[in-house]
Design a protein around this motif. Structure first.
Motif, PDB file in Angstrom:
ATOM      1  N   ILE A   9      -4.536  10.254  -3.455  1.00 36.50           N
ATOM      2  CA  ILE A   9      -5.119   8.916  -3.216  1.00 36.50           C
ATOM      3  C   ILE A   9      -5.540   8.289  -4.537  1.00 36.50           C
ATOM      4  N   GLN A  10      -6.242   9.076  -5.373  1.00 31.57           N
ATOM      5  CA  GLN A  10      -6.764   8.535  -6.626  1.00 31.57           C
ATOM      6  C   GLN A  10      -5.657   8.216  -7.633  1.00 31.57           C
ATOM      7  N   SER A  11      -4.574   8.987  -7.570  1.00 31.70           N
ATOM      8  CA  SER A  11      -3.492   8.764  -8.538  1.00 31.70           C
ATOM      9  C   SER A  11      -2.395   7.847  -8.009  1.00 31.70           C
ATOM     10  N   GLY A  12      -2.611   7.272  -6.809  1.00 27.42           N
ATOM     11  CA  GLY A  12      -1.648   6.302  -6.272  1.00 27.42           C
ATOM     12  C   GLY A  12      -0.340   6.908  -5.821  1.00 27.42           C
ATOM     13  N   LYS A  13      -0.405   8.150  -5.313  1.00 25.58           N
ATOM     14  CA  LYS A  13       0.827   8.796  -4.831  1.00 25.58           C
ATOM     15  C   LYS A  13       0.967   8.689  -3.314  1.00 25.58           C
ATOM     16  N   THR A  14       0.224   7.802  -2.741  1.00 23.75           N
ATOM     17  CA  THR A  14       0.313   7.554  -1.294  1.00 23.75           C
ATOM     18  C   THR A  14       1.173   6.319  -1.046  1.00 23.75           C
ATOM     19  N   VAL A  15       1.503   6.074   0.219  1.00 27.96           N
ATOM     20  CA  VAL A  15       2.250   4.862   0.602  1.00 27.96           C
ATOM     21  C   VAL A  15       1.579   4.257   1.826  1.00 27.96           C
ATOM     22  N   LEU A  16       1.454   2.931   1.814  1.00 31.99           N
ATOM     23  CA  LEU A  16       0.822   2.211   2.926  1.00 31.99           C
ATOM     24  C   LEU A  16       1.869   1.467   3.743  1.00 31.99           C
ATOM     25  N   GLY A  17       1.828   1.653   5.048  1.00 33.93           N
ATOM     26  CA  GLY A  17       2.682   0.889   5.958  1.00 33.93           C
ATOM     27  C   GLY A  17       1.834   0.143   6.960  1.00 33.93           C
ATOM     28  N   ILE A  18       2.125  -1.130   7.160  1.00 32.69           N
ATOM     29  CA  ILE A  18       1.393  -1.937   8.150  1.00 32.69           C
ATOM     30  C   ILE A  18       2.400  -2.621   9.064  1.00 32.69           C
ATOM     31  N   GLU A  19       2.213  -2.444  10.375  1.00 34.46           N
ATOM     32  CA  GLU A  19       3.089  -3.104  11.340  1.00 34.46           C
ATOM     33  C   GLU A  19       2.284  -4.030  12.239  1.00 34.46           C
ATOM     34  N   LEU A  20       2.768  -5.255  12.380  1.00 37.05           N
ATOM     35  CA  LEU A  20       2.153  -6.232  13.270  1.00 37.05           C
ATOM     36  C   LEU A  20       2.923  -6.210  14.581  1.00 37.05           C
ATOM     37  N   GLY A  21       2.413  -5.426  15.542  1.00 35.18           N
ATOM     38  CA  GLY A  21       3.050  -5.302  16.843  1.00 35.18           C
ATOM     39  C   GLY A  21       2.535  -6.341  17.812  1.00 35.18           C
ATOM     40  N   GLY A 261      13.851  -1.631  13.419  1.00 41.07           N
ATOM     41  CA  GLY A 261      14.239  -0.801  12.274  1.00 41.07           C
ATOM     42  C   GLY A 261      13.238   0.301  11.996  1.00 41.07           C
ATOM     43  N   THR A 262      11.949  -0.024  12.067  1.00 43.49           N
ATOM     44  CA  THR A 262      10.934   1.000  11.795  1.00 43.49           C
ATOM     45  C   THR A 262      10.908   2.041  12.907  1.00 43.49           C
ATOM     46  N   GLY A 462       4.715   5.744  15.501  1.00 40.32           N
ATOM     47  CA  GLY A 462       5.245   4.392  15.649  1.00 40.32           C
ATOM     48  C   GLY A 462       5.666   3.730  14.361  1.00 40.32           C
ATOM     49  N   GLY A 463       5.778   2.381  14.462  1.00 40.42           N
ATOM     50  CA  GLY A 463       6.407   1.595  13.412  1.00 40.42           C
ATOM     51  C   GLY A 463       5.654   1.525  12.103  1.00 40.42           C
ATOM     52  N   ALA A 464       4.316   1.608  12.143  1.00 43.45           N
ATOM     53  CA  ALA A 464       3.556   1.569  10.884  1.00 43.45           C
ATOM     54  C   ALA A 464       3.917   2.769  10.022  1.00 43.45           C
ATOM     55  N   TRP A 465       4.090   3.915  10.666  1.00 44.66           N
ATOM     56  CA  TRP A 465       4.542   5.114   9.945  1.00 44.66           C
ATOM     57  C   TRP A 465       5.980   4.916   9.479  1.00 44.66           C
ATOM     58  N   GLY A 466       6.813   4.305  10.323  1.00 40.78           N
ATOM     59  CA  GLY A 466       8.206   4.056   9.962  1.00 40.78           C
ATOM     60  C   GLY A 466       8.344   3.194   8.721  1.00 40.78           C
ATOM     61  N   ILE A 467       7.551   2.131   8.621  1.00 37.88           N
ATOM     62  CA  ILE A 467       7.650   1.260   7.443  1.00 37.88           C
ATOM     63  C   ILE A 467       7.035   1.945   6.223  1.00 37.88           C
ATOM     64  N   ALA A 468       6.047   2.806   6.440  1.00 37.96           N
ATOM     65  CA  ALA A 468       5.502   3.602   5.324  1.00 37.96           C
ATOM     66  C   ALA A 468       6.584   4.535   4.777  1.00 37.96           C
ATOM     67  N   LEU A 469       7.394   5.122   5.659  1.00 33.20           N
ATOM     68  CA  LEU A 469       8.492   5.992   5.220  1.00 33.20           C
ATOM     69  C   LEU A 469       9.519   5.216   4.397  1.00 33.20           C
ATOM     70  N   LEU A 470       9.757   3.942   4.771  1.00 31.09           N
ATOM     71  CA  LEU A 470      10.675   3.115   3.976  1.00 31.09           C
ATOM     72  C   LEU A 470      10.081   2.820   2.595  1.00 31.09           C
ATOM     73  N   GLY A 471       8.750   2.684   2.540  1.00 36.39           N
ATOM     74  CA  GLY A 471       8.080   2.541   1.249  1.00 36.39           C
ATOM     75  C   GLY A 471       8.194   3.809   0.419  1.00 36.39           C
ATOM     76  N   SER A 472       8.081   4.950   1.075  1.00 36.50           N
ATOM     77  CA  SER A 472       8.231   6.243   0.412  1.00 36.50           C
ATOM     78  C   SER A 472       9.647   6.412  -0.137  1.00 36.50           C
ATOM     79  N   TYR A 473      10.628   5.997   0.662  1.00 37.89           N
ATOM     80  CA  TYR A 473      12.035   6.057   0.234  1.00 37.89           C
ATOM     81  C   TYR A 473      12.252   5.201  -1.015  1.00 37.89           C
ATOM     82  N   LEU A 474      11.621   4.041  -1.063  1.00 39.10           N
ATOM     83  CA  LEU A 474      11.747   3.136  -2.211  1.00 39.10           C
ATOM     84  C   LEU A 474      11.367   3.828  -3.517  1.00 39.10           C
ATOM     85  N   ILE A 475      10.237   4.552  -3.501  1.00 32.91           N
ATOM     86  CA  ILE A 475       9.728   5.099  -4.778  1.00 32.91           C
ATOM     87  C   ILE A 475      10.090   6.563  -5.015  1.00 32.91           C
ATOM     88  N   ASN A 476      10.548   7.275  -3.978  1.00 34.24           N
ATOM     89  CA  ASN A 476      10.786   8.720  -4.127  1.00 34.24           C
ATOM     90  C   ASN A 476      12.242   9.155  -3.998  1.00 34.24           C
TER      91      ASN A 476
END
Length: 532
Positions: A9-21, A261-262, A462-476
């Protein structure tokens, strides 16, 4: 408390996903292992204003800020640190709909959501023009219907996007969409993974006589695929997202995606011959195709995965809303009897009761049409429960039929895919709250589709986790690593999966119910026409 999580968390190695359902805005923070470490959510509901289903801009930002703040508070409470940065952010939202802005970035008409069945003429004309199914809820159908209606704002449009695209734009300044989300705006060219240029030309020719000051390509967002960089969080974006002002600027964002998609990502069903069913306010089945369909089917939409692979979608506007209303009634009854019940326990007990019902639901019939249902050609909805004097009316059958009907409209589209188009499926993955009670809705869906249905232990994520995984894919992601490979090797490698095969008795019972469902549509039509 894990020291590793705190350090991440402190070193910014997390990913945030937000879904508006449709009913909830959820924020999920995932760690380096792609597992959720904190979350926050905000409940909201659409409004029916001037016969339009909508959410206000104020509600969008209030809900987004609230879900983010609750997630950040969860981080503080669990790990004793203030969230100041993350490795990447992703936004997802309800697909389709209509958000049009002028040069001053002002919303020209209230947000028209996917739920509005008000574009029938546009949908039919565009489907004929493109020889490609254009559903009523697609953004291009909303735009063309507004042109056909002669709406005043049409000449002022500078930019048109979706809910996820709108939030992403305001936070980054980038007018972009992920290809999965974009495929519900306008048809995609599968070779270029961009909007279909030939069809854009056809549309421009169609509206030429209107003498509008824009061409379609001028007002649509740019299309990106999973793994593309979609901009970074700006100063203005931080103020809109984090009212505490703790979050730092410059965080990269993945392309904004739609809930379809998510859902595919969250169930690891982005490869060919896989499919998933997302069941919530609406129900949609997504099947990744090996080849094009043989013809246009009004009941089936063609969209794409976040990587741009072709997907057939059987989408129904209604799924759990009426079922939830009935459970709410039982909860209200319990309170009047002086019995305090846990809502989750109430759902579980009522769902399990459905397993005791007759295979076909005892001759009962229900339509959970809170809104219109394009799959069965209803422009408005009237939730109905109907029975004959000979039907077996008890609690088990009552619950069984309401669970059956949640999948009823969607099954009509899936039957075309499986029986007419001969699409082969290895399995379907189910996700959404309806699958929370083990072995109930999952078994009924297996019966409805006559296909094994699997539910993962992360089905509720659900989808918030799905979009977080797409964020993870982007950087990892590694160089040239596909989304399918990334998910298989980094996310779902040790995932526990529970699979249910269809029970022949339930398959036969569901088919009997569907005959009743189809025959009874005249009752729903009478209710829509006569009950105002």
């Amino acid at each position: 408390m894990s020291l590793d999580v705190k350090n991440a968390i402190q070193s910014g190695k997390t990913v945030l996903g937000i879904e508006l359902g449709s009913t909830r805005i959820k924020a999920v923070l995932i760690g380096e292992d792609n597992v959720s470490i904190a979350s926050g959510s905000h409940d909201w509901e659409n409004s029916h204003v001037d016969k339009i289903w909508t959410y206000s801009e104020e509600e969008i930002w209030k809900g987004l800020q609230d879900s983010y703040q609750k997630m950040a508070n969860d981080v503080k409470q669990q790990y004793g640190v203030t969230l100041q940065t993350v490795g990447a952010i992703g936004f997802s939202g309800m697909m389709h709909g209509y958000m049009a802005f002028n040069k001053e970035e002002k919303l020209l008409v209230p947000f028209r959501t996917w739920r509005n069945n008000i574009t029938e003429q546009a949908s039919k004309e565009l489907t004929g023009l493109f020889n490609y199914q254009i559903p009523q809820r697609w953004s291009i159908a909303h735009l063309y219907q507004a042109i056909l209606n002669g709406e005043e704002h049409i000449g002022d449009i500078d930019f048109q996007t979706t809910l996820a695209g709108y939030v992403h734009w305001k936070l980054t300044g980038q007018k972009v969409l992920g290809v999965g989300e974009a495929s519900g705006v306008f048809p995609i060219d599968l070779n270029t993974k961009k909007f279909n240029k030939t069809m854009i030309g056809q549309f421009n020719e169609l509206i030429e006589s209107k003498n509008l000051p824009w061409k379609l390509e001028d007002i649509l967002p740019n299309v990106l695929v999973a793994g593309d960089n979609a901009g970074v969080l700006t100063d203005e974006g931080v103020k809109l997202l984090d009212v505490s002002g703790e979050l730092k600027v410059g965080i990269p964002l993945c392309p904004p995606e739609g809930d379809a998609g998510t859902g595919m990502v969250a169930t690891n069903s982005v490869a060919k011959r896989t499919g998933n069913v997302s069941a919530g306010t609406s129900a949609f089945a997504m099947v990744v195709l090996e080849k094009d369909l043989t013809k246009v089917h009004p009941e089936l939409d063609l969209v794409t995965t976040p990587s741009g692979n072709l997907v057939a979608m059987a989408h129904s506007n209604n799924c759990t809303s009426d079922l939830n209303a009935w459970v709410g009634l039982f909860e209200e009854f319990s309170k009047t009897m002086g019995i305090k019940v846990d809502t989750d326990k109430l759902y579980e007990n009522l769902f399990k009761q459905a397993l005791e019902g007759d295979p076909d639901g005892g001759g009962l019939l229900s339509y959970g049409y809170l809104s219109g249902e394009h799959m069965t050609h209803f422009e408005e909805g009237r939730p109905l429960f109907v029975r004959s004097s000979e039907s077996n009316f008890n609690l088990a059958n009552f619950m069984r039929v309401h669970l059956f009907t949640a999948f009823g409209a969607m099954k009509i589209g899936m039957d075309i895919l499986i029986n007419e188009e001969k699409v082969k499926l290895d399995e379907i993955l189910g996700h959404g709250g309806i699958f929370k009670t083990e072995g109930v809705a999952q078994g009924f869906l297996a019966a409805a589709l006559n296909t094994p249905v699997s539910v993962m232990e992360t089905a509720g994520e659900g989808g918030a986790w799905g979009i977080a995984l797409l964020g993870s894919y982007l950087i990892n992601k590694k160089e040239n690593e596909t989304l399918e490979d990334y998910l298989n090797e980094n996310v779902f490698v040790n995932q526990e999966v529970k699979t249910m095969s269809p029970d022949p008795k339930d398959v036969e019972g569901f088919e009997q119910f569907m005959k009743r469902y189809t025959n009874g549509l005249a009752i729903e039509r009478a209710a829509v026409d006569n009950l105002k």
